[in-house]
Write an enzyme that holds these catalytic residues in place. Structure first.
Site, PDB file in Angstrom:
ATOM      1  N   LYS A  51      -1.057   4.638   5.161  1.00 24.17           N
ATOM      2  CA  LYS A  51      -1.664   3.363   3.759  1.00 24.17           C
ATOM      3  C   LYS A  51      -2.964   3.089   4.037  1.00 24.17           C
ATOM      4  CE  LYS A  51       0.129  -0.995   2.235  1.00 24.17           C
ATOM      5  NZ  LYS A  51       1.341  -1.851   2.450  1.00 24.17           N
ATOM      6  N   GLU A  68      10.722   0.516   0.136  1.00 24.01           N
ATOM      7  CA  GLU A  68       9.753  -0.110   1.194  1.00 24.01           C
ATOM      8  C   GLU A  68      10.239  -1.444   1.235  1.00 24.01           C
ATOM      9  OE1 GLU A  68       4.968  -2.116   2.205  1.00 24.01           O
ATOM     10  OE2 GLU A  68       5.818  -0.181   1.289  1.00 24.01           O
ATOM     11  N   ARG A  74       8.830  -9.757   3.464  1.00 20.54           N
ATOM     12  CA  ARG A  74       7.956 -11.451   2.948  1.00 20.54           C
ATOM     13  C   ARG A  74       9.032 -12.444   2.416  1.00 20.54           C
ATOM     14  NH1 ARG A  74       4.034  -8.900  -1.580  1.00 20.54           N
ATOM     15  NH2 ARG A  74       3.476  -6.747  -0.049  1.00 20.54           N
TER      16      ARG A  74
END
Length: 215
Positions: free
Chosen positions: A132, A44, A48
């Site tokens: 998640k 993943e 960001r």
């Protein structure tokens, strides 16, 4: 030939999904190769940093055994950009109706983030069963997830957020947890030094957690 992501749920590819923050594109490919070599193919890359999409694009092109995904997906634009870059799964820290529609329309597996029972029920109503759990430790950890198993047996989770090498096995013992997300196998000093051998070793230890936690 079908991809690993097409053959199995993202939650079943490995016991741990490394959560990667990439600051330089040059580090993306060797880092991904080290993780894959250590037994963690699902990676993943969080959206960001300014180079995140380029990192996803590079991994998708140069590390064929990696199942690269995008994390911190919080808008339809993120969904579109990540899939265009080659992301093969998407992870969000939370969800809205608008974001969920974009995730459903992406054509790739996705894990919308939840932290409350009501959010889980709402997703189950909408046909979403894999989620998640974030931020895992702050939101109640293993005790919270264990309490959801009986009333909400249809939901499966990838707990992420504060999960460590020490706490991961207790999550993986839970029937409603498919895998965990974490970054402990990516110490900042090793990434900065390009110590891919150390990262591969830590990834191998993380990949072994499923066997260790199995009954």
């Amino acid at each position: 030939m079908d991809s690993p992501a097409a053959q199995a749920s993202v939650l079943d590819l490995a016991p741990v999904i490394p959560v990667v923050v990439v600051d330089t594109v040059d580090a993306a490919v060797p880092l991904a190769r080290a993780l894959v070599a250590g037994g963690l193919p699902a990676i993943e890359v969080t959206l960001r940093t300014p180079v995140a999409l380029d990192a996803i694009r590079a991994i998708a092109a140069e590390v064929p055994d990696a199942v690269v995904g995008a994390g911190t997906v919080i808008s339809p634009d993120h969904v579109e950009g990540a899939v265009d870059a080659g992301a093969r799964f998407l992870v969000s820290p939370g969800w809205t109706e608008t974001l969920l529609e974009a995730l459903k329309g992406s054509g790739v597996p996705f894990l919308p983030g939840v932290s409350t029972t009501s959010e889980v029920v709402a997703l189950l109503e909408r046909g979403v069963r894999e989620m998640k759990f974030f931020p895992a430790e702050a939101a109640g950890g293993t005790a919270y997830l264990k309490s959801l198993a009986s009333p909400l047996p249809g939901a499966r989770f990838c707990p992420t957020g504060g999960v460590s090498a020490a706490s991961a096995p207790s999550y993986l013992e839970l029937a409603n947890v498919g895998c965990v997300g974490g970054s402990w196998m990516l110490p900042a000093e090793a990434v900065a030094a390009g110590d891919w051998g150390r990262i591969e070793s830590l990834a191998r230890e993380a990949a072994a957690l499923r066997c260790e936690s199995a009954p």
